[in-house]
Structures are given as structure tokens and as C-alpha cells.
Design an enzyme around this catalytic site. Structure first.
Site, mmCIF file in Angstrom:
data_model
loop_
_atom_site.group_PDB
_atom_site.id
_atom_site.type_symbol
_atom_site.label_atom_id
_atom_site.label_comp_id
_atom_site.label_asym_id
_atom_site.label_seq_id
_atom_site.Cartn_x
_atom_site.Cartn_y
_atom_site.Cartn_z
ATOM 1 N N LYS A 53 0.803 -1.212 0.000
ATOM 2 C CA LYS A 53 0.000 0.000 0.000
ATOM 3 C C LYS A 53 0.843 1.273 0.000
ATOM 4 O O LYS A 53 0.386 2.331 -0.443
ATOM 5 C CB LYS A 53 -0.930 0.013 1.215
ATOM 6 N N SER A 78 -8.834 -0.056 6.853
ATOM 7 C CA SER A 78 -8.800 -0.931 8.024
ATOM 8 C C SER A 78 -7.395 -1.089 8.570
ATOM 9 O O SER A 78 -7.205 -1.669 9.630
ATOM 10 C CB SER A 78 -9.357 -2.310 7.667
ATOM 11 N N GLU A 204 -9.448 -13.759 -3.180
ATOM 12 C CA GLU A 204 -10.078 -12.993 -2.107
ATOM 13 C C GLU A 204 -10.579 -13.935 -1.016
ATOM 14 O O GLU A 204 -10.613 -15.157 -1.199
ATOM 15 C CB GLU A 204 -11.219 -12.136 -2.654
ATOM 16 N N SER A 304 1.278 -9.536 -0.002
ATOM 17 C CA SER A 304 0.953 -8.111 -0.003
ATOM 18 C C SER A 304 1.285 -7.359 1.275
ATOM 19 O O SER A 304 1.403 -6.136 1.252
ATOM 20 C CB SER A 304 -0.520 -7.914 -0.351
#
Length: 318
Positions: A53, A78, A204, A304
Site C-alpha cells: 500500500k 482498516s 479474495e 501483499s
């Protein structure tokens, strides 16, 4: 609404150069033997602020005009986007306000505050974070930078797979976690430009397969906020900027269960000696737990993030 392009990813790489880490690509003979594939793990758990991110956050802030930066930035997240915006803003001398769920992992909330951001808490099951964030942006004049439905954020996230394909060309498959879709869309932009023969697959949480439903239906499907240990992927819907890219350039979307995520997290801790958070394990879990059969393939896997609370980590490893 502007859909990002591969050229935007290249521009993002220029902006984040010297700020974001070029994270290592790891391998494991044990994982290769277990899957019959040759696996390459892009270790974004070792990125600044602990997750991919940071790439999109830094790029989005760096792309702002100077006058706009003076009014600060607003984000909702979050955890990982929250930390990334807070850290990237601090590095660039920009004030940041982050809207976070009250049940966000304590470590992520503490890190966000530690980077100097103001944190506004909300109830993820009864309140709408986007409404709260837009109100704050209107009140302060700050720029809202959402976690995935944003041109420069998507472009920044794509730089992870840009590095991966430069270091390990001729991959048969690239697999990434999927929450809101920024990472998957950015990765698909890169793969289609640099390696058109490479298939791109998103993974996911089983409890929140809105992306899978959207992909199969051909339109964005919105679900209730899911509950899973993959706290970084608990989104009710994909973004409007990334869905067209995903629909056109992604081959498939699959899911992984919480049990499969725990098993994969343990593998990384025990065999590869690295900490990967549950969300960061999504792509790897699909391979290591045989959701996807990749025998004989060269597979790039994005890990990630690594921001997992120590107490939660101890519980997963118990």
C-alpha cells in the site's frame, strides 16, 4: 472517471523511486516440491509501512499540486492503507487524517498514529466510512485518497508486479490478493503490457467473494461487510476504476478460506522465516492449498503485507 493505464504505472515508478523499497523476490524448494510449480514470492511484507500500500499512497500524494498538499489528505482504511498514507504523508510534509474501523488491529491503529496521522474511528458494521471521509474532506478542504478506487493508487500498486516481471520474466501466472482491486488491477495493467502471455489471477477471502461474483456477472456486485481474518480485504465491492481493468485483463478470481490462510501463514513462519499477515497470504494460499493447480508453471505470487498483531500471530501459530 479516468481509468489508469500502463503509462501511469511507469509514471508512478518514477515518483516513488528512492522512497519505496524494491522488495526481494523469494523462493522455496519446499513450496516448489509441494506444488509441482516454480514459485516466486514478491515480498511486499518487507515494504515500507509493512505492505504494498505504501506504493500507491506515496504516488497519490506525490502527484498532488503543492497548493492542494497544504490542505492535507484524508483516507479510510482498516489498516495498511491507513499506515501507508500516514507514513507517505509524513515523509512529504503533508497532514493526514485517517478514518479507521474501531475493530482495526491494534498494531495497525498504533502505527498509523505513530506516523503522525489523526485517526477518526467508526463502526464498520453500522457506519459508512466513505460518507465520514467525504464529510471530513469537505470540512477541511483536504484531498480524499481512497484505498483502491483511485487512479494514482492503482498505478502505484502496479509497480510491485512491474518489479517482479523485470526480475523474473516469462512467468506463466501472476497471482495477487484481492480486496478492493487496486493491486489486482495494477498488476493486470503491467502483465498485459510486458508479458501478454502471463495469466493474472486474483484471490479474495472465501467469506467475501464480491470480486468473484462481479467478475462472473460482468458488473460490480455489492455484499454485506464480510467477516474474515483477512482484515485488509474486507471490502463490500470493487472500485469503479479497477473493475473495467479486472474484467478485461484478469483471467480468473478464486477464494481462500480462513483455515487455508492460517496454514499458509504458518508455512511462511516455519519454513521461510518471514511474517505475512492473513490478507498477505491470500495469493499464496490459493497455490499452496491447491485451490489452483499450477503444476509445471512458473508462478509469481504477491505477498501483499506483513502487518499482523503479535498476539494474533501467536494465536495463529499455536
Amino acid at each position: 472517471m479516468t481509468i489508469p493505464s500502463f503509462e501511469d504505472v511507469l509514471a508512478a515508478r518514477r515518483r516513488i523511486a528512492g522512497a519505496a523499497h524494491r522488495t526481494p523476490v523469494l523462493t522455496s524448494r519446499t513450496a516448489d516440491a509441494a506444488t509441482g510449480a516454480t514459485l516466486f514470492f514478491k515480498a511486499e511484507n518487507l515494504q515500507r509501512a509493512g505492505a504494498f500500500k505504501f506504493r500507491g499512497a506515496f504516488n497519490a500524494i506525490a502527484a498532488l499540486y503543492d497548493e492542494t498538499r497544504k490542505r492535507g489528505v484524508i483516507a479510510f482504511s482498516s489498516g495498511n492503507h491507513a499506515q501507508a498514507i500516514a507514513y507517505a504523508a509524513a515523509l512529504q510534509g503533508v497532514a493526514a487524517t485517517i478514518v479507521m474501523p474501531s475493530d482495526a488491529p491494534a498494531m495497525k491503529a498504533a502505527a498509523t498514529k505513530g506516523y503522525g496521522a489523526e485517526v477518526v474511528l467508526y463502526d464498520r458494521y453500522t457506519e459508512d466510512r466513505e460518507t465520514i471521509s467525504r464529510r471530513l474532506a469537505d470540512e477541511t478542504g483536504g484531498t480524499l485518497i481512497p484505498p483502491f478506487d483511485h487512479r494514482e493508487v492503482i498505478a502505484g500498486q502496479g509497480t510491485a508486479v512491474l518489479e517482479l516481471l523485470e526480475e523474473v520474466p516469462e512467468l506463466d501466472i501472476v497471482v495477487t490478493p484481492l480486496g478492493g482491486g487496486g493491486l489486482l488491477a495494477g498488476s493486470a495493467l503491467v502483465a498485459s503490457a510486458l508479458s501478454p502471455a502471463t495469466s493474472v489471477i486474483g484471490v479474495e477471502p472465501e467469506a467475501g467473494n464480491d470480486g468473484q461474483q462481479s467478475f462472473e456477472k460482468g458488473e460490480i456486485v455489492t455484499i454485506a461487510v464480510p467477516k474474515s481474518i483477512a482484515d485488509g480485504a474486507l471490502t463490500p465491492a470493487l472500485g469503479h476504476r479497477n473493475f473495467p481493468i479486472i474484467r478485461q485483463k484478469v483471467e480468473r478470481i478464486v477464494t481462500a478460506s480462513d483455515a487455508q490462510l492460517v496454514s499458509t501463514l504458518r508455512f511462511f513462519a516455519e519454513r521461510m522465516k518471514i511474517v505475512v499477515e492473513p490478507t498477505g497470504c491470500l495469493a499464496a494460499a490459493a497455490i499452496l492449498e491447491n485451490v489452483l493447480d499450477c503444476r509445471g508453471k512458473r508462478v509469481g505470487i504477491v505477498l501483499s503485507g506483513g502487518n499482523v498483531d503479535p498476539k494474533a500471530l501467536a494465536g495463529f501459530l499455536a
